[in-house]
Scaffold this motif. Structure first.
Motif, PDB file in Angstrom:
ATOM      1  N   ALA A   1      21.923  19.685 -34.094  1.00 22.94           N
ATOM      2  CA  ALA A   1      22.637  20.639 -34.944  1.00 22.94           C
ATOM      3  C   ALA A   1      21.688  21.139 -36.027  1.00 22.94           C
ATOM      4  N   CYS A   2      21.658  22.443 -36.235  1.00 23.58           N
ATOM      5  CA  CYS A   2      20.796  23.014 -37.268  1.00 23.58           C
ATOM      6  C   CYS A   2      21.317  22.643 -38.652  1.00 23.58           C
ATOM      7  N   HIS A   3      22.615  22.674 -38.807  1.00 25.03           N
ATOM      8  CA  HIS A   3      23.238  22.379 -40.101  1.00 25.03           C
ATOM      9  C   HIS A   3      23.887  21.001 -39.966  1.00 25.03           C
TER      10      HIS A   3
ATOM     11  N   LYS B   1      28.920  29.923 -25.337  1.00 25.95           N
ATOM     12  CA  LYS B   1      27.514  29.589 -25.052  1.00 25.95           C
ATOM     13  C   LYS B   1      27.169  28.152 -25.440  1.00 25.95           C
ATOM     14  N   LEU B   2      28.132  27.477 -26.099  1.00 28.92           N
ATOM     15  CA  LEU B   2      27.821  26.141 -26.646  1.00 28.92           C
ATOM     16  C   LEU B   2      27.226  25.204 -25.602  1.00 28.92           C
ATOM     17  N   LEU B   3      27.762  25.281 -24.382  1.00 28.44           N
ATOM     18  CA  LEU B   3      27.315  24.304 -23.388  1.00 28.44           C
ATOM     19  C   LEU B   3      26.155  24.791 -22.537  1.00 28.44           C
ATOM     20  N   ASN B   4      26.100  26.121 -22.278  1.00 33.20           N
ATOM     21  CA  ASN B   4      25.064  26.521 -21.321  1.00 33.20           C
ATOM     22  C   ASN B   4      24.026  27.511 -21.846  1.00 33.20           C
ATOM     23  N   ASP B   5      24.131  27.930 -23.104  1.00 37.48           N
ATOM     24  CA  ASP B   5      23.092  28.839 -23.624  1.00 37.48           C
ATOM     25  C   ASP B   5      22.840  28.514 -25.097  1.00 37.48           C
ATOM     26  N   LYS B   6      22.476  27.260 -25.328  1.00 38.57           N
ATOM     27  CA  LYS B   6      22.354  26.780 -26.716  1.00 38.57           C
ATOM     28  C   LYS B   6      21.345  27.574 -27.525  1.00 38.57           C
ATOM     29  N   ALA B   7      20.261  27.984 -26.868  1.00 34.71           N
ATOM     30  CA  ALA B   7      19.196  28.668 -27.608  1.00 34.71           C
ATOM     31  C   ALA B   7      19.697  29.991 -28.195  1.00 34.71           C
ATOM     32  N   ASN B   8      20.759  30.552 -27.623  1.00 33.55           N
ATOM     33  CA  ASN B   8      21.254  31.839 -28.126  1.00 33.55           C
ATOM     34  C   ASN B   8      22.604  31.732 -28.822  1.00 33.55           C
ATOM     35  N   CYS B   9      22.902  30.554 -29.313  1.00 27.49           N
ATOM     36  CA  CYS B   9      24.177  30.326 -29.963  1.00 27.49           C
ATOM     37  C   CYS B   9      23.967  30.342 -31.486  1.00 27.49           C
ATOM     38  N   TYR B  10      24.691  31.216 -32.159  1.00 26.15           N
ATOM     39  CA  TYR B  10      24.522  31.338 -33.615  1.00 26.15           C
ATOM     40  C   TYR B  10      25.764  30.845 -34.352  1.00 26.15           C
TER      41      TYR B  10
ATOM     42  N   GLN C   1      39.286  23.675 -35.008  1.00 24.26           N
ATOM     43  CA  GLN C   1      40.082  23.462 -33.799  1.00 24.26           C
ATOM     44  C   GLN C   1      39.484  22.296 -33.009  1.00 24.26           C
ATOM     45  N   ALA C   2      40.345  21.365 -32.606  1.00 22.71           N
ATOM     46  CA  ALA C   2      39.882  20.149 -31.929  1.00 22.71           C
ATOM     47  C   ALA C   2      39.095  20.468 -30.656  1.00 22.71           C
ATOM     48  N   ASP C   3      39.520  21.504 -29.889  1.00 22.23           N
ATOM     49  CA  ASP C   3      38.826  21.772 -28.619  1.00 22.23           C
ATOM     50  C   ASP C   3      37.394  22.284 -28.864  1.00 22.23           C
ATOM     51  N   VAL C   4      37.216  23.100 -29.909  1.00 19.17           N
ATOM     52  CA  VAL C   4      35.863  23.602 -30.199  1.00 19.17           C
ATOM     53  C   VAL C   4      34.977  22.443 -30.686  1.00 19.17           C
ATOM     54  N   GLN C   5      35.583  21.557 -31.487  1.00 19.16           N
ATOM     55  CA  GLN C   5      34.811  20.410 -31.986  1.00 19.16           C
ATOM     56  C   GLN C   5      34.378  19.509 -30.823  1.00 19.16           C
ATOM     57  N   ALA C   6      35.278  19.333 -29.862  1.00 16.39           N
ATOM     58  CA  ALA C   6      34.938  18.500 -28.709  1.00 16.39           C
ATOM     59  C   ALA C   6      33.773  19.125 -27.947  1.00 16.39           C
ATOM     60  N   LYS C   7      33.822  20.447 -27.798  1.00 13.63           N
ATOM     61  CA  LYS C   7      32.740  21.167 -27.110  1.00 13.63           C
ATOM     62  C   LYS C   7      31.415  20.995 -27.862  1.00 13.63           C
ATOM     63  N   MET C   8      31.504  21.081 -29.187  1.00 15.14           N
ATOM     64  CA  MET C   8      30.300  20.954 -30.013  1.00 15.14           C
ATOM     65  C   MET C   8      29.668  19.569 -29.827  1.00 15.14           C
ATOM     66  N   PHE C   9      30.508  18.542 -29.841  1.00 15.14           N
ATOM     67  CA  PHE C   9      29.971  17.194 -29.636  1.00 15.14           C
ATOM     68  C   PHE C   9      29.320  17.083 -28.259  1.00 15.14           C
ATOM     69  N   GLU C  10      29.968  17.665 -27.272  1.00 20.44           N
ATOM     70  CA  GLU C  10      29.409  17.622 -25.927  1.00 20.44           C
ATOM     71  C   GLU C  10      28.050  18.335 -25.925  1.00 20.44           C
ATOM     72  N   ALA C  11      28.000  19.481 -26.602  1.00 23.02           N
ATOM     73  CA  ALA C  11      26.749  20.242 -26.665  1.00 23.02           C
ATOM     74  C   ALA C  11      25.641  19.421 -27.323  1.00 23.02           C
ATOM     75  N   LEU C  12      26.025  18.587 -28.283  1.00 24.20           N
ATOM     76  CA  LEU C  12      25.020  17.785 -28.986  1.00 24.20           C
ATOM     77  C   LEU C  12      24.707  16.491 -28.231  1.00 24.20           C
ATOM     78  N   GLY C  13      25.346  16.324 -27.088  1.00 20.44           N
ATOM     79  CA  GLY C  13      25.036  15.172 -26.245  1.00 20.44           C
ATOM     80  C   GLY C  13      25.827  13.920 -26.577  1.00 20.44           C
TER      81      GLY C  13
ATOM     82  N   GLU D   1      33.824   9.424 -26.863  1.00 23.87           N
ATOM     83  CA  GLU D   1      33.874   8.034 -27.365  1.00 23.87           C
ATOM     84  C   GLU D   1      32.824   7.827 -28.457  1.00 23.87           C
ATOM     85  N   GLN D   2      31.616   8.304 -28.174  1.00 25.47           N
ATOM     86  CA  GLN D   2      30.537   8.137 -29.179  1.00 25.47           C
ATOM     87  C   GLN D   2      30.891   8.880 -30.469  1.00 25.47           C
ATOM     88  N   ALA D   3      31.437  10.086 -30.314  1.00 26.94           N
ATOM     89  CA  ALA D   3      31.812  10.871 -31.490  1.00 26.94           C
ATOM     90  C   ALA D   3      32.881  10.137 -32.287  1.00 26.94           C
ATOM     91  N   LYS D   4      33.833   9.545 -31.542  1.00 28.41           N
ATOM     92  CA  LYS D   4      34.922   8.838 -32.228  1.00 28.41           C
ATOM     93  C   LYS D   4      34.380   7.638 -32.988  1.00 28.41           C
TER      94      LYS D   4
END
Ligand code: ASP
Length: 585
Positions: free
Chosen positions: A442-444, A457-466, A488-500, A504-507
């Motif tokens: 995460a940049c921030h 783009k969170l999951l498949n085009d990270k380099a172009n996600c602003y 929103q919980a679904d976007v947060q879940a996606k973000m965690f997935e994007a960050l690897g 469970e780990q996020a929780k």
């Protein structure tokens, strides 16, 4: 006792009897009289003790920095001193009390002291007597007052958040505090109140701020301290423009009240990619020009293999132009600039000078007349200009030229110290690739909202996600930054997935925080301003220790109180801590 300020008195007070307290800044015997420069927080006033005075002996024996109380009559001076506000008057002492005599001083208390900083830090309470340091702290205090008033007027609630907490996800190393009642467990000192301020939004506070102490165990630089202060802000039901405009109103008030400067709002906004392209930095100093320019088009068919190879590998041939300064840079000076860019990983520095209609320089023989002509046109080269060129990977070229731009501006004295250039850098990437970790980070922080159009783009085009992140930049310093958060919980879940992270780990890491999002979360966002940095900018220093009363050294220790220090075995036992190897004392 009602203590007066020395500098309250002037020629209008002649004939009055005054009572003054302070430190003996200087004492001299002249023509049988004792002259004392009495210093208090406000400044200096001159006392005169006449030989017939019964306190004459005492006055003669005073040592510098002793504390006295003097009563006397204000008179007009014969030889006036226009350099100080009280320079037209002096006080003829009638009564003198020695409050405490000072011993021999470790250094002279003066703004042009030659004492080493380490000595001054060891005796910080003496250093604080210097006018500059004292005035810096007074500026800081006024600044805090202006900030508090602003937020109060705008109906923000000041809330204190815990200092003993769980690690936050800012990414720096935590300071840890062992728990006595829970052996083996630790608190972390907050790197920022990030999680708490978001929880305050979930808690319904709507508008929060706090002047908060933050702690980061990082390697220190001139503008960093292990503990520092943030003006921390969070707001509900807002978008980027709301946070930005609130901050602009705050900064306008700060500059108006602290400096008498009217900021013209709205402030300039610059996209992150443009800041990197033109200034090689996400915190560009706009007090001077010298933008980075691309020479890729000019050299796209070049025969010069160094440039050819860089361009074939999708790299960047970039340059800056030093106006009318070629004669100031000898070959030796340019060698120094070459060494300088190498510290920013550039492989080298090519250069050209233009004088009397002719180019000369390191690449003069390997580039064609057409290329030189095209450069002259594009870069608008004039007599005595210096072109400095770096050819490397895009980011290396930009960073090296960005740093070189600042160095050149400093060397050539192009920066007006009284100028303030503020701008927002916006549209930061959501992720940056860490070569070390071999993954996107995460940049921030992981709660920063991506741009709506980039969520997919969170999951498949990270380099172009602003992201909806923004930084406020003043004179080349990042004075603050923040973002709109994911709510929103679904976007947060996606973000965690994007960050690897797995869910469970996020929780495990942020469990209580994530749970809070299940019970109704308002859209929210905020930012934090660096109070120390803002004060530095207002007083014009580049040393953060100049604006902190009791700062730490670059090795994170306090030379005055000698902390960190060893503690008793008993204390360690209580904490259940075994030190395997004692560090050096
Ligand atoms: N907590 C962030 C920081 O310390 C600021 C913010 O996002 O509000 O940089």
């Amino acid at each position: 006792m009602k203590k007066c300020n020395n500098v309250e008195f002037n020629i209008n007070n002649v004939g009055q009897t005054v009572e003054l307290c302070g430190w003996v800044s200087k004492k001299r015997n002249l023509g049988g009289l004792v002259f004392i420069d009495l210093r208090d927080r406000s400044g200096i006033i001159q006392l005169v003790v006449r030989p017939e005075n019964k306190f004459y002996e005492l006055a003669s024996s005073l040592k510098t920095e002793s504390v006295i109380k003097a009563t006397g009559e204000v008179v007009e001076r014969e030889s006036k001193n226009s350099k100080i506000p009280t320079g037209e008057i002096e006080v003829i002492v009638t009564d003198l009390v020695l409050e405490s005599m000072a011993g021999d001083l470790p250094f002279e208390i003066s703004d042009d002291t030659t004492a080493l900083e380490d000595t001054r830090l060891k005796y910080r309470y003496l250093d604080l007597r210097r006018p500059t340091l004292k005035s810096n702290l007074m500026v800081r205090s006024k600044l805090m007052n202006v900030i508090r008033n602003f937020f109060y007027e705008e109906e923000f609630v000041e809330v204190e958040t815990p200092v003993l907490c769980k690690s936050t996800p800012e990414g720096a190393r935590d300071y840890l505090v062992p728990s006595r009642v829970n052996h083996g467990k630790f608190y972390a000192l907050p790197q920022s109140p990030q999680i708490f301020k978001q929880l305050l939004m979930i808690g319904g506070m709507e508008k929060y701020y706090q002047i908060a102490k933050c702690f980061r165990d990082e390697d220190l630089r001139a503008d960093r301290q292990p503990e520092f202060t943030q003006v921390d802000v969070e707001m509900s039901f807002v978008d980027e423009d709301d946070v930005i405009s609130t901050t602009e109103r705050l900064l306008a008030k700060v500059f108006k009240e602290m400096k008498g400067i009217e900021l013209s709002l709205p402030l300039q906004r610059m996209k992150y990619v443009d800041a990197i392209r033109d200034y090689g930095s996400d915190k560009p100093d706009l007090r001077f020009g010298m933008k980075i320019q691309s020479l890729n088009d000019i050299f796209k068919n070049t025969e010069f293999t160094v440039f050819q190879n860089v361009l074939n590998a999708n790299g960047e041939v970039g340059c800056i132009v030093g106006k009318n300064c070629a004669d100031k840079y000898s070959r030796k000076e340019i060698d120094k600039l070459t060494e300088y860019v190498k510290t920013y990983r550039a492989s080298g520095l090519a250069w050209l000078k233009y004088s009397e209609g002719e180019f000369s320089g390191s690449i003069r023989k390997v580039v064609t007349e057409e290329e030189l002509h095209a450069m002259k046109e594009q870069l608008e080269i004039e007599e005595n200009d210096l072109i400095l060129i770096v050819a490397d990977k895009y980011n290396v070229t930009k960073t090296a030229l960005g740093e070189l731009r600042i160095k050149l501006a400093r060397d050539l004295d192009l920066i007006d110290k009284n100028d303030y250039k503020l701008l927002w850098v916006v549209d930061f990437p959501s992720f940056e690739y860490s070569e070390e970790e071999g993954r996107f980070m995460a940049c921030h922080h992981p709660f920063t909202a991506p741009k709506d159009e980039d969520i997919d783009k969170l999951l498949n085009d990270k380099a172009n996600c602003y992201s909806k992140a923004y930084d406020i930049v003043i004179n080349g310093y990042e004075a603050g930054g923040g973002s709109i958060r994911i709510h929103q919980a679904d976007v947060q879940a996606k973000m965690f997935e994007a960050l690897g992270f797995t869910l469970e780990q996020a929780k495990e890491k942020f469990g209580f925080f994530l749970e809070a999002f299940n019970y109704g979360t308002p859209p929210h966002g905020g930012l934090a301003l660096g109070l120390d940095r803002l004060t530095m900018l207002l007083v014009g220093t580049e040393n953060i220790r100049d604006v902190i009363a009791f700062p730490k050294t670059a090795s994170a220790s306090c030379l005055m109180s000698e902390c960190p220090n060893l503690v008793d075995d008993k204390q360690l036992q209580e904490l259940g801590i075994n030190i395997t190897e004692k560090g050096q004392k």
